[in-house]
Scaffold this motif. Structure first.
Motif, short mmCIF file in Angstrom:
data_model
loop_
_atom_site.label_atom_id
_atom_site.label_comp_id
_atom_site.label_asym_id
_atom_site.label_seq_id
_atom_site.Cartn_x
_atom_site.Cartn_y
_atom_site.Cartn_z
N TYR A 71 -4.97 8.10 -11.30
CA TYR A 71 -6.38 8.46 -11.37
C TYR A 71 -6.60 9.96 -11.31
CZ TYR A 71 -8.16 3.71 -11.33
OH TYR A 71 -8.48 2.43 -11.69
N SER A 72 -5.69 10.68 -10.65
CA SER A 72 -5.83 12.14 -10.60
C SER A 72 -5.62 12.76 -11.97
CB SER A 72 -4.84 12.74 -9.60
OG SER A 72 -3.50 12.57 -10.04
N TYR A 132 0.14 2.96 -3.51
CA TYR A 132 -0.94 3.95 -3.46
C TYR A 132 -0.57 5.30 -4.07
CZ TYR A 132 -4.62 6.99 -1.80
OH TYR A 132 -5.63 7.90 -1.74
N PRO A 133 0.64 5.86 -3.83
CA PRO A 133 0.95 7.15 -4.47
C PRO A 133 0.89 7.08 -5.99
CG PRO A 133 2.49 6.69 -2.69
CD PRO A 133 1.71 5.44 -2.90
N GLU A 153 0.82 -1.21 0.00
CA GLU A 153 0.00 0.00 0.00
C GLU A 153 0.86 1.26 0.00
OE1 GLU A 153 -4.40 -0.43 1.67
OE2 GLU A 153 -2.90 -0.49 3.25
N TYR A 167 -0.90 4.93 -7.73
CA TYR A 167 -2.33 4.73 -8.03
C TYR A 167 -3.07 6.06 -7.99
CZ TYR A 167 -7.15 3.46 -6.71
OH TYR A 167 -8.51 3.38 -6.60
N ARG A 168 -2.84 6.85 -6.96
CA ARG A 168 -3.52 8.13 -6.80
C ARG A 168 -3.12 9.09 -7.91
NH1 ARG A 168 -1.98 11.04 -1.40
NH2 ARG A 168 0.01 11.04 -2.53
N ASN A 169 -1.84 9.11 -8.27
CA ASN A 169 -1.37 9.99 -9.35
C ASN A 169 -2.02 9.62 -10.68
OD1 ASN A 169 0.45 11.95 -10.65
ND2 ASN A 169 1.42 10.12 -11.51
N TYR A 186 -8.98 -2.12 -5.24
CA TYR A 186 -8.43 -0.79 -5.52
C TYR A 186 -8.89 -0.31 -6.89
CZ TYR A 186 -5.10 0.61 -1.89
OH TYR A 186 -4.52 1.09 -0.73
#
Length: 391
Positions: free
Chosen positions: A205-206, A198-199, A194, A201-203, A291
């Protein structure tokens, strides 16, 4: 806090009725019934609270509540035994006291993090309609994990402890110790997979949400999937190393514990170690599917695990006891393979999954759980009115 107490209340009522009926006909003494029922209620509140604490990632708070509960359990158990109370009642009471401490600690942590509100305690039920596949995923995972134990209780290895309480010590003890070998994967998912995944993954989708250009999206996808593949590979290797090490040192380690292991139990332990290891890696892949909001793939994989592990275990009851445990092992292997192939297929064309499979028009799902929430809120409102009129 509203959803916490609403969900806790519903589980206490529904579970309390079902478990209460079981205890009435269980054939154990009144004190044992009371202690079992108390522990059951404490477990519901504690584990539900822990889900909320995990969501806010207060792992330190969870750890401290566990340590406090363990210390209190040991001390109170020793004191009750010293006072001459029966071993079963003394130790059960000690566990109830320990979980009571954990319950209070966790609830205090929740009140420190979450604000008070006047939102309906039953509003959360509408999200059950929105994300119903998650509920079935969790249900199937738990069936796959524990059904093989219950089936063995009803098989040739089953022992009647008292009344309706049964067990299979020759199978349960190896299963418990084998289950502990997957702690490394559970911890690794939180502190490594995670944290590193996660970073990225977040980047990724952003960029979709904030109008990123195609080139940046492609680069972000490649980086995200590279990190994901690396972390999953390391997770599998760590679990493989732990399982291999435990199997190699099995005789030495188990000889230190006065558990009375015989050849049959050693065989179950080795089989279940491999099975739980496959489950642990498969469950990590399942978390990644969630996720990516692949709820359909996740529930299908969990259903395969539940059906195969329980079905094959039931089938193994017709054979020699030496083969018990292979049903769970095969079910865990199928679970691992299904999740792995599903993740590979899902991420092969990720931009389409993100964009093309979304509904054109936003939909709000309102089903039976939403109607149940409205019904309960209506009843709650009428009770408030009646109480106000009486005052």
């Amino acid at each position: 806090l509203s959803s916490f107490w609403g969900s806790t209340g519903l589980m206490l009522i529904a579970g309390g009725i079902l478990y209460g009926i079981f205890l009435i006909f269980s054939g154990v003494g009144l004190i044992d019934k009371f202690l079992c029922f108390e522990l059951f209620g404490e477990l519901i509140v504690t584990w539900n609270a822990m889900s909320y604490l995990t969501a806010i990632k207060d792992y330190r708070g969870i750890m401290l509540s566990f340590l406090a509960a363990i210390a209190v359990t040991f001390l109170s158990g020793a004191l009750l035994l010293f006072l001459g109370i029966s071993h079963v009642e003394a130790l059960m009471a000690a566990v109830c006291i320990g979980y009571g401490i954990m319950l209070l600690w966790d609830v205090v942590l929740l009140y420190e993090y979450f604000p008070q509100s006047d939102i309906s305690a039953f509003l959360f039920l509408r999200w059950a309609d929105e994300f119903l596949p998650l509920a079935f995923t969790g249900l199937c995972i738990n069936i796959g994990l524990f059904a093989h134990l219950v089936i063995c209780w009803a098989g040739p290895l089953g022992v009647q402890v008292k009344g309706l309480f049964y067990g299979a010590p020759y199978y349960d003890v190896p299963a418990l110790i084998a289950f502990l070998t997957i702690l490394v994967t559970s911890v690794n998912f939180v502190v490594s997979v995670e944290v590193n995944f996660y970073p990225k993954y977040r980047n990724y989708y952003s960029l979709f949400n904030d109008g990123g250009v195609v080139g940046d999206i492609v680069t972000a996808e490649e980086e995200m999937l590279a990190v994901l593949n690396r972390e999953l590979r390391f997770t599998a290797l760590k679990q493989l190393f732990v399982t291999a090490a435990v199997l190699s040192l099995e005789n030495t380690l188990l000889a230190l514990l006065p558990l009375g292991f015989n050849d049959l139990m050693h065989g179950y332990f080795r089989t279940l170690c491999v099975g739980y290891g496959l489950y642990a890696v498969g469950n990590t892949i399942l978390m990644i599917l969630l996720y990516f909001t692949d709820y359909g793939g996740a529930v299908a994989a969990a259903a395969v695990f539940a059906v195969s592990a329980s079905g094959l275990t039931a089938l193994s009851m017709a054979f020699d006891p030496v083969f018990y445990g292979f049903g769970f092992l095969i079910g865990a292997a199928l679970f691992y393979l299904v999740t792995l192939f599903r993740l590979d297929a899902f991420t092969a064309n990720l931009p389409y999954r993100v964009l093309g499979q979304q509904p054109i028009v936003a939909e709000t799902k309102a089903g039976r759980f939403t109607r149940l929430g409205l019904f309960l809120e209506h009843k709650k409102g009428k009770l408030r009115e009646e109480k106000a009129n009486e005052e």
